[in-house]
Design a protein around this motif. Structure first.
Motif, PDB file in Angstrom:
ATOM      1  N   VAL A  45      35.271  37.428  51.503  1.00  0.00           N
ATOM      2  CA  VAL A  45      34.342  36.311  51.316  1.00  0.00           C
ATOM      3  C   VAL A  45      34.977  35.337  50.335  1.00  0.00           C
ATOM      4  O   VAL A  45      35.395  35.725  49.235  1.00  0.00           O
ATOM      5  CB  VAL A  45      32.982  36.793  50.792  1.00  0.00           C
ATOM      6  CG1 VAL A  45      32.054  35.607  50.567  1.00  0.00           C
ATOM      7  CG2 VAL A  45      32.350  37.775  51.772  1.00  0.00           C
ATOM      8  N   GLY A  47      34.841  31.066  48.768  1.00  0.00           N
ATOM      9  CA  GLY A  47      33.947  29.931  48.575  1.00  0.00           C
ATOM     10  C   GLY A  47      33.957  29.463  47.133  1.00  0.00           C
ATOM     11  O   GLY A  47      34.634  30.049  46.276  1.00  0.00           O
ATOM     12  N   SER A  51      28.570  30.539  44.038  1.00  0.00           N
ATOM     13  CA  SER A  51      27.939  30.249  45.335  1.00  0.00           C
ATOM     14  C   SER A  51      27.309  31.502  45.937  1.00  0.00           C
ATOM     15  O   SER A  51      26.825  31.467  47.066  1.00  0.00           O
ATOM     16  CB  SER A  51      28.971  29.667  46.313  1.00  0.00           C
ATOM     17  OG  SER A  51      30.017  30.591  46.549  1.00  0.00           O
ATOM     18  N   LYS A  53      28.843  34.718  46.353  1.00  0.00           N
ATOM     19  CA  LYS A  53      29.745  35.552  47.176  1.00  0.00           C
ATOM     20  C   LYS A  53      29.543  37.032  46.881  1.00  0.00           C
ATOM     21  O   LYS A  53      29.458  37.859  47.806  1.00  0.00           O
ATOM     22  CB  LYS A  53      31.208  35.161  46.914  1.00  0.00           C
ATOM     23  CG  LYS A  53      31.553  33.730  47.287  1.00  0.00           C
ATOM     24  CD  LYS A  53      33.036  33.451  47.154  1.00  0.00           C
ATOM     25  CE  LYS A  53      33.526  33.702  45.743  1.00  0.00           C
ATOM     26  NZ  LYS A  53      32.845  32.850  44.738  1.00  0.00           N
ATOM     27  N   SER A  54      29.503  37.393  45.600  1.00  0.00           N
ATOM     28  CA  SER A  54      29.356  38.804  45.237  1.00  0.00           C
ATOM     29  C   SER A  54      28.012  39.360  45.702  1.00  0.00           C
ATOM     30  O   SER A  54      27.922  40.495  46.209  1.00  0.00           O
ATOM     31  CB  SER A  54      29.499  38.990  43.721  1.00  0.00           C
ATOM     32  OG  SER A  54      30.775  38.552  43.290  1.00  0.00           O
ATOM     33  N   ASP A 104      36.094  40.829  47.511  1.00  0.00           N
ATOM     34  CA  ASP A 104      35.423  39.760  46.777  1.00  0.00           C
ATOM     35  C   ASP A 104      36.495  38.914  46.101  1.00  0.00           C
ATOM     36  O   ASP A 104      37.402  39.456  45.429  1.00  0.00           O
ATOM     37  CB  ASP A 104      34.476  40.359  45.724  1.00  0.00           C
ATOM     38  CG  ASP A 104      33.562  39.299  45.110  1.00  0.00           C
ATOM     39  OD1 ASP A 104      33.520  38.177  45.644  1.00  0.00           O
ATOM     40  OD2 ASP A 104      32.907  39.600  44.102  1.00  0.00           O
ATOM     41  N   GLY A 107      36.013  32.565  42.767  1.00  0.00           N
ATOM     42  CA  GLY A 107      35.519  31.313  43.326  1.00  0.00           C
ATOM     43  C   GLY A 107      36.411  30.122  43.036  1.00  0.00           C
ATOM     44  O   GLY A 107      37.161  30.093  42.056  1.00  0.00           O
ATOM     45  N   TYR A 134      33.612  32.134  55.082  1.00  0.00           N
ATOM     46  CA  TYR A 134      33.682  30.957  54.214  1.00  0.00           C
ATOM     47  C   TYR A 134      32.266  30.630  53.783  1.00  0.00           C
ATOM     48  O   TYR A 134      31.482  30.027  54.519  1.00  0.00           O
ATOM     49  CB  TYR A 134      34.303  29.800  54.980  1.00  0.00           C
ATOM     50  CG  TYR A 134      34.883  28.702  54.109  1.00  0.00           C
ATOM     51  CD1 TYR A 134      34.674  28.665  52.735  1.00  0.00           C
ATOM     52  CD2 TYR A 134      35.634  27.685  54.673  1.00  0.00           C
ATOM     53  CE1 TYR A 134      35.201  27.667  51.941  1.00  0.00           C
ATOM     54  CE2 TYR A 134      36.181  26.670  53.901  1.00  0.00           C
ATOM     55  CZ  TYR A 134      35.957  26.669  52.532  1.00  0.00           C
ATOM     56  OH  TYR A 134      36.485  25.663  51.759  1.00  0.00           O
ATOM     57  N   ASN A 135      31.915  31.061  52.564  1.00  0.00           N
ATOM     58  CA  ASN A 135      30.545  30.949  52.056  1.00  0.00           C
ATOM     59  C   ASN A 135      30.345  29.578  51.411  1.00  0.00           C
ATOM     60  O   ASN A 135      30.971  29.262  50.400  1.00  0.00           O
ATOM     61  CB  ASN A 135      30.289  32.062  51.029  1.00  0.00           C
ATOM     62  CG  ASN A 135      28.856  32.078  50.555  1.00  0.00           C
ATOM     63  OD1 ASN A 135      27.933  32.129  51.364  1.00  0.00           O
ATOM     64  ND2 ASN A 135      28.676  32.042  49.244  1.00  0.00           N
TER      65      ASN A 135
END
Length: 579
Positions: A45, A47, A51, A53-54, A104, A107, A134-135
């Motif tokens: 993930v 981004g 945002s 992701k985790s 993970d 960012g 792509y978060n």
């Protein structure tokens, strides 16, 4: 089958260096991955920082924030580098038992980092993963599309060849995940399609052209990407870690489960060089990628291609060297060039069948060509050395041969010419390679000098031999066989050579006289022929003749008496003895 199951916790596999510009391996986590023997797939993930992701990864793994990846509620980034969840999910993918890891990543755009660092994180996640999520919060920005330029280049380099089963590694499946608070209006797919439309560029701006090229490439990658929307799970985001599924937005929970299904449907084991990677091979692959990304000022697809092609290039170069090493030097320049071109063509075919990449592979081809040229230059130098060594040996042998012919006991023009021809022919036949031309000139000069010197000395030595021969015949006719006519003939020859020729002819006029030519022809017939070389056998034949004469002188005449039809010398003692 798993020989070792890592403990259920997260750990870093890649971490930033102190300057936060480059990446380095975290060995503790890699040792756990290396023990896995089943094929591996990775879901990464990426981004902007902060945002979610985790949190998203924990949701995909069905873990709480306290069990899974750490979720930060502060304004700084929580994850540094790339972290992996320690317990892979075991999945059956097309009949292959696969260990799926979730990654993970740190960012983008956080304070205190360079853009190059973000690019390296993005590039590494793109190459390692089988699914790249792509978060993006709320919407797709221009910077998000620009950042995908690396993924686009990877697709351009490798994806077309994957379809043809010529696999370097299959690019990750790109999943556009847009989290937003509203569901009305355009669908996520419409948002993605609209974001990929060309930006008007009336002024011919190069940057806009570059972005539009990326848009075109991303559109081509359409069959390798998916768009998905996910609503916000709850309005109070800081309390998300403490909320159960029953407290989250039902629509979010439903879409989350759908997302899990989508991710599971597109996961494939990681393939490199047509081979499924196990844990140890995955770590080795990671090391290769990291080396390539840290190699230059910025991560580029070209640097990745070079790293992947490095081993193939070395094998192809060895193939060329082995092929050329089979040649028996020295060779003619034309034959060596032809062998080089044949070996190079064979090597290039092998490289084309194995190399990675499409566009950037041209640099690897150029590098291979440069290395082949370097090796070929060494073969050229070796060929020149071997040619010079061989031709020098042949030249020296011919020179020694000419020196030997200059001092023949019995001078023979026919023997000299035969040796001259044999030497010249053997040199022409055996001297090969680039040194032949220069040695041919030396050879012609040496042979020309030798022949001129021999001809100059030939008539003089033959004249002296005839004088000596006449004196020997005088002695033989007078004292050995006592044949008066032989003695008279020998005296006439001696007087003719020593007086008449000197009084009435010059040496030059003698040598051009028909009588002298007759003498020379007779001499050549007696001295040298393909059957008998009198120069070689002169001494043995002379010894035999002397023995026969002595035998005849001592025993033959006593037993049989003189039987000469021509006058011979009378011996008074013999006459009294007969009376």
């Amino acid at each position: 089958m798993l020989l070792f199951t890592p403990p259920p916790y997260r750990f870093p596999i890649v971490e930033p260096d102190p300057g936060h510009t480059k990446l380095r391996l975290a060995r503790e986590g890699l040792e756990a991955i290396e023990r896995i023997t089943t094929p591996i797939a990775a879901v990464a993930v990426i981004g902007p920082y902060r945002s979610g992701k985790s949190f998203l990864l924990n949701q995909l793994l069905s873990l709480s924030c306290y069990e899974g990846f750490g979720v930060g509620h502060m304004r700084d980034t929580k994850t540094k580098g790339i972290w992996v969840w320690g317990t892979p999910l075991e999945m059956d993918i097309d009949g292959v038992k696969t260990s799926v890891f979730y990654l993970d990543t740190e960012g983008f755009e956080s304070i205190g980092k360079s853009n190059v660092y973000d690019d390296r994180i993005f590039a590494l996640a793109t190459v390692l993963s089988s699914v790249l999520i792509y978060n993006l919060p709320e919407n797709i920005r221009e910077a998000d599309i620009s950042r995908l330029s690396f993924a686009v280049e990877l697709a351009e380099e490798f994806y077309g060849r994957v379809k043809g089963q010529d696999v370097a590694f299959e690019p990750a499946k790109l999943l556009w995940l847009i989290q937003r608070d509203f569901l009305q209006g355009k669908s996520v797919q419409e948002m993605v399609d609209e974001a990929l439309l060309h930006v008007p560029n009336y002024d011919g701006d190069k940057n806009i052209d570059q972005v539009n090229r990326i848009r075109d490439s991303l559109a081509i990658m359409g069959d390798n990407s998916t768009a998905f929307s996910l609503p916000q799970p709850h309005l109070q985001r800081t309390k998300l870690c403490d909320l159960k599924d029953g407290e989250l937005d039902p629509i979010y929970v439903k879409k989350r489960e759908q997302l899990k299904e989508v991710v599971a449907s597109v996961i494939r084991p990681k393939i490199v060089q047509g081979k499924l990677l196990n844990g140890k091979e995955f770590v080795s692959f990671l090391e290769q990628i990291l080396e390539a990304l840290n190699k230059g000022e910025i991560p580029t697809t070209g640097s990745l291609v070079e790293v992947f092609n490095k081993g193939i290039l070395e094998r192809c170069l060895k193939l060329y060297s082995d092929s050329m090493s089979k040649l028996a030097l020295p060779l003619s320049e034309q034959f060596l060039q032809k062998a080089h071109e044949g070996s190079r063509e064979e090597v290039m075919k092998a490289f084309d069948a194995q190399h990675f990449g499409h566009r950037h592979a041209k640099r690897s081809v150029e590098q291979l060509d440069e290395e082949i040229d370097k090796v070929f230059k060494n073969f050229i130098l070796s060929n020149e050395y071997q040619s010079s060594k061989l031709c020098e040996a042949l030249y020296t042998r011919c020179e020694d041969k000419m020196d030997q012919l200059q001092v023949l006991r019995l001078p023979s023009m026919a023997k000299f010419n035969a040796g001259f021809l044999q030497c010249n022919q053997s040199f022409e036949r055996e001297c090969v390679g680039p040194s032949k031309t220069s040695y041919e000139h030396r050879m012609m000069k040496m042979l020309g000098r030798s022949k001129s010197l021999f001809i100059k000395e030939y008539n003089h030595r033959l004249f002296n031999w005839l004088v000596a021969f006449s004196l020997v015949m005088v002695v033989v006719g007078r004292f050995i066989i006592k044949f008066i006519l032989l003695e008279i003939g020998a005296w006439i020859l001696f007087i003719f050579l020593e007086t008449y020729t000197r009084m009435f002819w010059s040496a030059e006029s003698l040598y051009y006289n028909p009588v002298w030519h007759f003498i020379v022809a007779t001499w050549e017939t007696l001295v040298y022929s393909p059957i008998l070389d009198l120069d070689r056998w002169a001494i043995p034949i002379g010894v035999i003749v002397v023995i026969l004469l002595l035998y005849w002188r001592c025993y033959g005449r006593r037993k049989h008496g003189p039987r000469w039809l021509l006058p011979v010398y009378n011996n008074h003692k013999d006459r009294r003895r007969s009376d």
